[in-house]
Design a protein around this motif. Structure first.
Motif, mmCIF file in Angstrom:
data_model
loop_
_atom_site.group_PDB
_atom_site.id
_atom_site.type_symbol
_atom_site.label_atom_id
_atom_site.label_comp_id
_atom_site.label_asym_id
_atom_site.label_seq_id
_atom_site.Cartn_x
_atom_site.Cartn_y
_atom_site.Cartn_z
ATOM 1 N N PHE A 59 0.831 -1.209 0.000
ATOM 2 C CA PHE A 59 0.000 0.000 0.000
ATOM 3 C C PHE A 59 0.863 1.256 0.000
ATOM 4 O O PHE A 59 0.481 2.286 -0.565
ATOM 5 N N TRP A 62 1.987 1.753 -3.542
ATOM 6 C CA TRP A 62 0.783 2.128 -4.280
ATOM 7 C C TRP A 62 0.495 3.630 -4.085
ATOM 8 O O TRP A 62 0.289 4.379 -5.040
ATOM 9 N N LEU A 63 0.533 4.052 -2.829
ATOM 10 C CA LEU A 63 0.282 5.462 -2.521
ATOM 11 C C LEU A 63 1.332 6.349 -3.190
ATOM 12 O O LEU A 63 1.011 7.384 -3.779
ATOM 13 N N LEU A 65 2.940 5.681 -5.890
ATOM 14 C CA LEU A 65 2.670 5.711 -7.331
ATOM 15 C C LEU A 65 1.537 6.689 -7.650
ATOM 16 O O LEU A 65 1.597 7.431 -8.629
ATOM 17 N N VAL A 66 0.516 6.696 -6.811
ATOM 18 C CA VAL A 66 -0.621 7.601 -7.044
ATOM 19 C C VAL A 66 -0.136 9.054 -6.962
ATOM 20 O O VAL A 66 -0.444 9.881 -7.832
ATOM 21 N N ILE A 67 0.662 9.342 -5.933
ATOM 22 C CA ILE A 67 1.139 10.723 -5.758
ATOM 23 C C ILE A 67 2.066 11.116 -6.901
ATOM 24 O O ILE A 67 1.948 12.204 -7.478
ATOM 25 N N ALA A 69 2.085 9.853 -9.892
ATOM 26 C CA ALA A 69 1.301 9.967 -11.123
ATOM 27 C C ALA A 69 0.560 11.298 -11.157
ATOM 28 O O ALA A 69 0.431 11.929 -12.202
ATOM 29 N N ARG A 70 0.111 11.735 -9.997
ATOM 30 C CA ARG A 70 -0.600 13.002 -9.924
ATOM 31 C C ARG A 70 0.336 14.154 -10.276
ATOM 32 O O ARG A 70 0.017 15.028 -11.074
ATOM 33 N N ALA A 73 1.029 13.975 -13.954
ATOM 34 C CA ALA A 73 -0.105 14.420 -14.771
ATOM 35 C C ALA A 73 -0.154 15.947 -14.792
ATOM 36 O O ALA A 73 -0.403 16.555 -15.837
ATOM 37 N N TRP B 274 -4.179 9.369 -12.187
ATOM 38 C CA TRP B 274 -3.832 9.172 -10.767
ATOM 39 C C TRP B 274 -5.072 8.954 -9.912
ATOM 40 O O TRP B 274 -5.043 8.234 -8.918
ATOM 41 N N PRO B 277 -6.237 5.064 -9.990
ATOM 42 C CA PRO B 277 -5.447 4.236 -9.066
ATOM 43 C C PRO B 277 -5.726 4.582 -7.604
ATOM 44 O O PRO B 277 -5.754 3.685 -6.748
ATOM 45 N N GLY B 278 -5.966 5.854 -7.329
ATOM 46 C CA GLY B 278 -6.303 6.258 -5.964
ATOM 47 C C GLY B 278 -7.612 5.623 -5.512
ATOM 48 O O GLY B 278 -7.728 5.125 -4.388
ATOM 49 N N LEU B 280 -8.882 2.865 -6.648
ATOM 50 C CA LEU B 280 -8.641 1.433 -6.457
ATOM 51 C C LEU B 280 -7.968 1.182 -5.114
ATOM 52 O O LEU B 280 -8.294 0.226 -4.406
ATOM 53 N N LEU B 281 -7.035 2.072 -4.774
ATOM 54 C CA LEU B 281 -6.337 1.917 -3.500
ATOM 55 C C LEU B 281 -7.330 1.982 -2.345
ATOM 56 O O LEU B 281 -7.319 1.136 -1.451
#
Lengths: 79, 888
Positions: A59, A62-63, A65-67, A69-70, A73, B274, B277-278, B280-281
């Motif tokens: 997790f 994962w977090l 990667l989300v940050i 990616a944001r 973007a 983003w 995926p968020g 999904l998390l």
């Protein structure tokens, strides 16, 4: 120095290219962290703060990667 | 405990609310007030249709059985989305540019608008999605049965759920005939459902962790060892599932529908990259805790797939359970609605419409409104697909665990992926390759995973699954070619993907694509490089604008068709009437139609009207790949500019030469007039004296006459020389060539100039070899050259002790004679000037010489196949005469 606009433009183009490269690298990094033998380093029975290490690791990545990616973007959407 | 009827009332109320929202959104959109309906977050939420009832119930079930493995189903999509710049962006752009209506349309369009491929992918999608729809129906009936003590009739529930969903889908999913247009009502309802399911799962999770266990560490402390088996992480199954889910998010028909078809703005993808995926998390964050709590609380044998409901219920939290029920209901219904829209578009466009077209080819042009046919076929397809899902549910009757059905369906649809990726990034991928690859992969999937999953109830018997067909162990479905140590899913994915990719690549390499395929290939692969305006291709056709208008009217409707044609007419500069049937118009119409009926059908319809939609080789040459054209063009430009430069250089050179020649001509003329004038003047003056003087003595008269004669001889000589030179220069000298002894010629020349030699006191040194040199020349002309050179040496080689050395030798087949004086010499820069007419060197020239000697000598030598040149030397001038030796 004589012409401050020129290096600025070149730098921006260079920066943009770097961002695109990073955007291509991010999923590869994600795949490496989550779906390669690398993950076995953290797939142990240990606990951190009472949470299983693999749970925290997955997790956490994962977090991240989300940050990332944001951020990516945002950068890619800049003109 | 809630009664079945109360539950029914809640669900109906929820459904009515969804209808209301969808209706309101549709209304708002029609009024043009899109506002947040078009926000990137609505787009992101609609993508969460990926999370179905399988996620909602099945993920917890999977976690209860296999621990962390369920996460792989979300990791794949996460990786695909954070890598949007690579793939999804291109997919979206292509979908938009080609007005793609479904995944089958995409594959078909890429491979030359092939109907066969469209049908194949459609069938595959239907076969892959039917179990999945059945799965949603099953999860709804299961969740009903949890609440209702009496259970109700599961089949009855499933049927009415399916019917209700069919109505919703038909009402909001087929409002427009243009499948490429956005369904705002549906998307908004899906977005609301996405929020409901996320909130429901979070609520249950938070309750389990903090309400029941008292904190995260506490809940993990409850986990039995089996659930956190760490060696289960990163196995071949872990990799396969990650890959599978990544493939699924790209190839599932419903995902394509929400990601590409329903996308309103490409920029929304950046947010979804983003935010999804968020999402999904968040949705998977509490899956493991809920599973742990379920295992701890529920009696052995309880269905782990229903923990989301049964855990809150067991704690007496009925409202929470109801929320969870609505979450599951949302997950199931949103999936079914979108899948039904996507599949019905495919079935209607790729199976019903082509059939209808081929059954009645004449109707396209003559019969009534095609739109109503399309709408009816799409509505029937929706009903048919849901009915199919219902029957599948009835037949299998909830035999397998939810998760495994989902995975089997994923594995089936993922067979499209090689052809999809190949189509987007590899220009060489061909229709045959895609056709064979997908079919083979699909067959292997069916044989190794799908059919055995019925456990002997369908097509493959138990004994066949156990022992292989006819007892051939190498062909056992779960251990193909003896590869039996793996999980069935890994095993099936390995073989189906290997065979799929291998055949796709090999056959693509071996086959030659048709022209239309090549065009589409570059349209897809180079989508970011192509100019918007050059989107199409030129195909000369015989369509009339009227026919095209009629067709467009029937499919797009009167008003949109009218708008389209008016636009085109005004683009062509016409103020009234129909536009001309240009290639551009044909393409535009075809593209617009593709938005309604898919690329293959649109192509077929327009071709029917336009006659012969195939592209000839000649036309292909014209359209040739854009890049190739540009490259060729720039090369041509380069060549041309180089040639131009060369020509310019030559012109400049020629111009200088002409100017020089002009100047020489002027100089020559003035020189000639001057040369002629001197003797003429003396002739005139002496003849005047003779005529006007009466008593002139005869002796003086004799002297004067002598001068006149001498001067006229000089005149004649001069004119002879000019004539001679002009003859020699034009190659009309006609010299009589014979074998001549060079020594004799030189001797004669010296004798001829003896008077001049004696007079000037020049010493002549002869240096000839003993053996006579026989050359091929004209004796008199050669002597003329030597005389000229000797005279020249005497005249210009003035010094205290003037001396002229004449040497002769042979080199190979040439004889070389050097005439060397010891005078002041000639500077190297004047070497060429010497041979120009009348160009006497410097001012020291002697009067009386017309300056034609050297030019004439050189012309003579050249006419004799030899040459006359000046040699560089330290003292004095060295003339060198070369001429060929006699042949004998």
């Amino acid at each position: 120095m004589n012409n401050p606009k020129k290096p600025d433009l070149a730098q921006r183009a260079y920066r943009r290219k770097k961002i695109k490269d990073a955007a291509l690298v991010l999923p590869l990094l994600g795949a490496f962290l989550l779906a390669s033998p690398f993950i076995t380093i953290f797939a142990t029975d240990g606990y951190i703060f009472g949470l299983p290490l693999p749970f925290i690791y997955i997790f956490g990545v994962w977090l991240f990667l989300v940050i990332a990616a944001r951020r990516m973007a945002r950068l890619l959407s800049e003109p | 405990m809630l009664s079945f009827n109360a539950l029914l009332a809640v669900s109906l109320g929820y459904v009515v609310m969804l209808f209301g929202i969808a209706f309101w959104a549709e209304h708002r959109a029609n009024a043009g007030r899109l506002g947040w309906l078009r926000s990137p977050f609505v787009y992101t939420l609609s993508i969460s249709v990926y999370c179905t009832a399988w996620t909602f119930y099945g993920a917890v079930g999977s976690a209860a059985r296999n621990g962390l493995e369920f996460i792989t189903i979300y990791l794949g999509p996460t990786l695909v989305f954070i890598g949007w710049w690579w793939l999804l962006r291109k997919l979206l752009r292509v979908g938009r540019a080609q007005r793609i209506t479904s995944i089958a349309d995409l594959i078909s369009s890429r491979y030359g608008k092939s109907t066969t491929l469209a049908v194949l992918v459609t069938l595959l999608a239907v076969i892959g999605s039917t179990p999945y729809i059945a799965l949603q129906l099953q999860s709804i009936t299961l969740s009903f049965s949890v609440f209702a003590e009496d259970g109700g009739n599961a089949n009855y529930t499933a049927f009415w759920v399916a019917a209700g969903l069919a109505v919703f889908t038909i009402v909001f999913g087929t409002r427009n005939v243009d499948a490429n247009e956005r369904h705002h009502g549906v998307v908004t309802a899906i977005a609301i459902e996405a929020i409901v399911k996320l909130l429901a799962l979070l609520a249950v999770g938070i309750f389990v962790v903090w309400g029941f266990a008292g904190g995260l560490p506490e809940i993990f402390a409850m986990a039995d060892e089996n659930m956190l088996r760490t060696e289960k992480i990163f196995t071949s199954r872990w990799i396969t599932l990650t890959f599978l889910s990544a493939a699924a998010i790209i190839t599932l028909p419903r995902m394509f529908q929400v990601m590409v078809v329903e996308n309103a703005d490409e920029k929304h993808l950046a947010t979804a990259s983003w935010a999804f995926p968020g999402y999904l998390l968040l949705i998977s964050l509490f899956v493991l805790p809920i599973a742990i709590a379920g295992n701890a609380l529920m009696p052995a044998g309880a269905n782990p797939d229903l923990y989301v409901l049964t855990v809150p219920l067991s704690q007496g939290r009925e409202t929470l359970a109801l929320l969870a029920f609505l979450g599951g209901f949302s997950s199931a219904t949103s999936m079914v609605v979108i899948a039904a829209i996507a599949l019905s578009t495919m079935v209607s466009n790729h199976i019903i419409t082509p059939l209808w077209l081929s059954l009645s080819p004449s109707r396209t042009a003559t019969s009534g409104d095609i739109r109503s046919v399309l709408l009816v076929s799409r509505r029937l397809s929706i009903a048919g697909i849901l009915l199919l899902g219902y029957f599948y549910f009835r037949i299998t009757g909830g035999s397998a665990a939810l998760a495994s059905i989902g995975l089997i369906a994923f594995a089936g649809t993922s067979q499209i992926m090689p052809s999809l990726l190949g189509g987007l990034f590899w220009r060489g991928a061909t229709r045959s390759g895609a056709l064979v690859g997908i079919s083979a992969g699909f067959l292997v999937w069916a044989y190794t995973l799908f059919l055995p999953s019925f456990e002997g109830a369908f097509l493959l018997s138990d004994s066949l699954i156990e022992n292989g067909p006819f007892g051939i162990a190498a062909l056992r479905p779960y251990a193909l070619f003896g590869l039996g140590d793996y999980d069935p899913l890994v095993h099936s994915m390995f073989w189906s993907m290997t065979i799929n990719v291998f055949l796709f690549v090999t056959i693509s390499l071996l086959s030659t694509p048709r022209p239309l395929e090549r065009i589409q290939a570059s349209q897809f692969v180079d989508v970011f490089r192509l100019n918007k305006d050059i989107g199409g291709y030129l195909v000369s056709r015989t369509a009339t604008s009227e026919d095209l208008f009629t067709l467009a009217q029937r499919i797009l409707g009167t008003n949109p068709a009218h708008r389209l044609f008016t636009d085109m007419a005004s683009e062509q500069g016409k103020t009234s009437g129909l536009p001309d049937p240009t290639d551009d118009l044909v393409q535009r119409v075809e593209r617009e139609l593709a938005g309604s009926v898919g690329a293959a059908s649109a192509h077929a319809m327009v071709s029917q009207i336009a006659g012969g939609g195939t592209v000839s080789v000649d036309e292909l040459m014209k359209i040739a790949d854009e890049t190739a054209q540009i490259v060729e063009y720039s090369q041509q430009l380069e060549n041309q500019s180089r040639r131009l430069e060369e020509a310019a250089h030559q012109l400049r050179h020629a111009n200088t030469r002409l100017t020089e020649l002009g100047a020489q001509k002027d100089a020559f003329l003035s020189q000639v007039s001057h040369e002629l004038r001197t003797p003429m003047t003396s002739i005139r003056s002496f003849s005047e004296i003779l005529r006007e003087t009466d008593n002139i003595d005869s002796e003086q008269a004799q002297r004067f006459l002598g001068i006149i004669q001498e001067e006229s001889q000089r005149l004649t000589r001069l004119l002879d020389e000019i004539l001679d030179l002009s003859h020699l220069e034009s190659g009309r000298g006609n010299l009589k060539v014979e074998d001549v002894n060079l020594g004799d010629v030189i001797e004669r020349s010296i004798n001829s100039t003896r008077g001049l030699i004696d007079e000037s006191g020049v010493e002549i040194a002869l240096n000839l070899p003993e053996k006579p040199i026989i050359v091929s020349a004209s004796f008199d002309r050669l002597a003329q050259v030597f005389i000229n050179l000797i005279t020249n040496g005497i005249k210009y080689g003035r010094s205290k002790n003037p001396k002229i050395t004449i040497t002769a030798r042979t080199v190979g087949k040439l004889a070389i004679v050097g005439i060397h004086d010891n005078g002041p010499g000639i500077p190297a820069k004047d070497f060429e000037k010497v041979f120009e007419k009348f160009s006497r060197l410097s001012e020291s020239a002697l009067a009386g010489s017309a300056g034609l000697g050297l030019p004439i000598s050189r012309e003579i030598m050249r006419n004799l196949d030899g040459n006359l040149t000046l040699e560089p030397s330290k003292n004095g001038a060295v003339f060198r005469v070369t001429l060929p030796l006699a042949k004998s």
